[in-house]
Design a protein around this motif. Structure first.
Motif, mmCIF file in Angstrom:
data_model
loop_
_atom_site.group_PDB
_atom_site.id
_atom_site.type_symbol
_atom_site.label_atom_id
_atom_site.label_comp_id
_atom_site.label_asym_id
_atom_site.label_seq_id
_atom_site.Cartn_x
_atom_site.Cartn_y
_atom_site.Cartn_z
ATOM 1 N N SER A 160 0.831 -1.207 0.000
ATOM 2 C CA SER A 160 0.000 0.000 0.000
ATOM 3 C C SER A 160 0.862 1.251 0.000
ATOM 4 O O SER A 160 0.598 2.209 -0.743
ATOM 5 N N ALA A 164 1.362 4.264 -2.800
ATOM 6 C CA ALA A 164 1.222 5.680 -2.424
ATOM 7 C C ALA A 164 2.484 6.451 -2.766
ATOM 8 O O ALA A 164 2.425 7.577 -3.267
ATOM 9 N N LEU A 341 2.062 8.418 3.897
ATOM 10 C CA LEU A 341 0.635 8.133 3.801
ATOM 11 C C LEU A 341 -0.177 9.319 3.287
ATOM 12 O O LEU A 341 -1.409 9.261 3.288
ATOM 13 N N LYS A 344 -2.757 8.579 0.679
ATOM 14 C CA LYS A 344 -3.857 7.772 1.210
ATOM 15 C C LYS A 344 -4.767 8.608 2.103
ATOM 16 O O LYS A 344 -5.986 8.412 2.119
ATOM 17 N N THR A 374 1.599 3.569 11.167
ATOM 18 C CA THR A 374 0.884 3.279 9.920
ATOM 19 C C THR A 374 -0.461 2.629 10.204
ATOM 20 O O THR A 374 -1.494 3.020 9.636
ATOM 21 N N ASP A 378 -3.937 4.489 9.442
ATOM 22 C CA ASP A 378 -4.779 3.835 8.437
ATOM 23 C C ASP A 378 -6.169 3.561 8.999
ATOM 24 O O ASP A 378 -7.183 3.790 8.319
#
Length: 499
Positions: A160, A164, A341, A344, A374, A378
């Motif tokens: 993931s 990103a 991140l 995201k 993370t 998330d």
């Protein structure tokens, strides 16, 4: 710790559920090689010490404690005759670090049957060879399964993050490519404009003034203020009017770049005074190319800086070039994770940083803490997306009870009370099938509690959910202990199985 020695009676030992199927000869050996000890209220053994004995309670009451964040927290209490604890994995030998994985205290006068760890191991291997093989297989199989599942979770997170990161790198890289192509076009036009100026009847003084204005224009571009859209539109109207009043018909095309560069009507008045009205259009065109090339070079520099920052964040996040255990600034870890991140998280979720920069660096496993950040970020983003897509993520650091607090607060719907006690269980997830493994919080708990001797807790009401990570400030508290030093090993009742 050592209690007061007492006689060992075969009949009493044989009445314990653990030993009730043994032969008289086996019971006699237990009494011969083991011992009975009496403890007053107080410690029996302490977590982290070498596991030297296997304890079976004959009578009394004991409490079991686990060390969390430098404090001993009671996890169970029992008066059940025959419960056992201590060196329960001695049969594995040196393949596993043999330490007590909890602390046991007698809360009243208590008697134990005690077997030295070496004796317990040899009896297990001699009397129950098949059982030992099965237990070893279960122990190492479970350990390997946990490692594989944990690795799978990390790979999913890495996939993931890689997607990103690729997206984030593509944006500035594409911008740099576009800006470079446009810059090449502008430089070519600049060369042609220079040829036209060379053919014009410029005096040496006018050329010198134009070059001086060009240099000062480049300086103004570097110091251009950031304007609101309304302010920029007003200035563009003023410049368009000025340029048209001075016979430059394409003023509406030149004005946006001039405003972005910080030029105004007063500046253009200085240009007109320096070069004269007859060559003003060519001079303004020349300055326009100067402005555009400076702005394009700024765009390329910004794109390259962004790429460099992303690469640095990726290195910080992965800790590829750093020791696994080191003294770390948690703010650097948090910033690198947030940058990784950022795609995201998206623009619809506002990120607020409330850092206490006076906090000291702490001993930690930074790559694994990044995995914790993370997972928590998330989950927060997923919760807010599921509640409408918008929200605020607040990341706060502070000192709390002589520990370092990292708090992730989101404005999502909250964690329902009915599942709050289950969210740290392995494989428990509220995400749709295929979107979550149910291991993120379990792995985070193990990293924070088992590996760092910290604490991970949640406080939640609708619109305000806070996951709080508490980490020891010193190496003495965290101990730099390897993973697993807190797992398993509580006294067991007849209905439970050995860990």
């Amino acid at each position: 710790m050592s209690g007061r020695p007492l006689p060992c009676e075969v009949r009493e030992i044989g009445s314990l559920f653990l030993f009730e199927k043994l032969s008289p000869e086996q019971l006699a050996r237990l009494c011969r090689e083991g011992r009975v000890e009496s403890f007053e209220a107080g410690p029996v053994y302490t977590e982290g010490e070498p596991a030297t004995c296997f304890y079976v309670m004959l009578e009394g009451t004991v409490a079991v404690f686990r060390r969390v964040g430098g404090e001993d927290v009671e996890v169970s209490r029992t008066s059940q005759r025959g419960v056992y604890a201590g060196a329960m994995q001695a049969y594995i030998g040196d393949r596993v670090r043999q330490v007590y994985t909890n602390s046991v205290r007698a809360t009243a006068p208590t008697r134990f049957f005690v077997l030295p760890a070496d004796t317990f191991a040899s009896i297990m291997r001699e009397w129950f060879p098949m059982a030992v093989h099965l237990l070893e297989g279960l122990f190492f199989g479970a350990k390997n399964t946990q490692a594989v599942v944990g690795q799978r979770e990390r790979l999913l997170a890495l996939g993931s993050l890689s997607a990103a990161l690729t997206h984030e790198l593509n944006n500035p890289a594409a911008a740099a490519v576009r800006a470079t192509a446009t810059l090449r076009e502008r430089v070519a036009k600049m060369r042609r404009k220079l040829a036209l100026i060379a053919e014009s009847p410029f005096s040496a003084e006018q050329l010198a003034s134009l070059i001086d204005i060009q240099d000062r224009t480049a300086e103004r571009v570097a110091k251009a203020p950031v304007l609101s859209p309304l302010e920029a539109a007003d200035r563009e109207d003023v410049l368009t009017d000025w340029l048209e009043d001075h016979g430059i018909d394409s003023g509406y095309q030149l004005a946006p770049a001039f405003v972005q560069a910080g030029l105004d009507a007063d500046w253009l008045e200085q240009v007109a005074a320096a070069v004269g009205e007859e060559i003003l259009p060519n001079a303004v065109g020349w300055l326009n190319y100067t402005v555009e090339t400076e702005l394009l070079m700024d765009e390329i520099a910004d794109s390259a800086t962004r790429i460099s920052q992303l690469v640095d964040a990726a290195k910080q996040y992965s800790q590829l070039d750093r020791a696994p255990y080191q003294v770390t600034d948690v703010h650097e870890l948090l910033d690198s994770t947030l940058m990784m991140l950022s795609a995201k998280i998206g623009p619809e979720i506002r990120v607020v940083k409330e850092y206490d920069r006076t906090l000291p660096r702490i001993p930690s496993y930074p790559a694994e803490l990044n995995q914790v950040w993370t997972n928590l970020i998330d989950n927060a983003v997923a919760a807010m997306r599921g509640a409408g897509g918008e929200g605020t993520l607040t990341v706060r650091t502070a000192r709390h009870d002589e520990r370092l607090l990292v708090e992730f607060r989101d404005t999502g719907p909250g964690v329902p009370p009915a599942i709050r006690d289950r969210i740290f269980d392995p494989f428990f997830t509220t995400k749709p099938v295929g979107q979550g493994t149910g291991l993120g919080l379990d792995i985070s708990w193990r990293i924070v509690v088992n590996k760092h001797h910290g604490a991970l807790r949640v406080e939640s009401v609708p619109g305000d959910t806070r996951f709080q990570v508490l980490l020891p400030l010193t190496a003495q508290e965290s101990g730099g202990a390897p993973a697993g030093t807190l797992a398993g090993g509580v006294p067991l009742t007849p209905s439970e199985e050995p860990a």
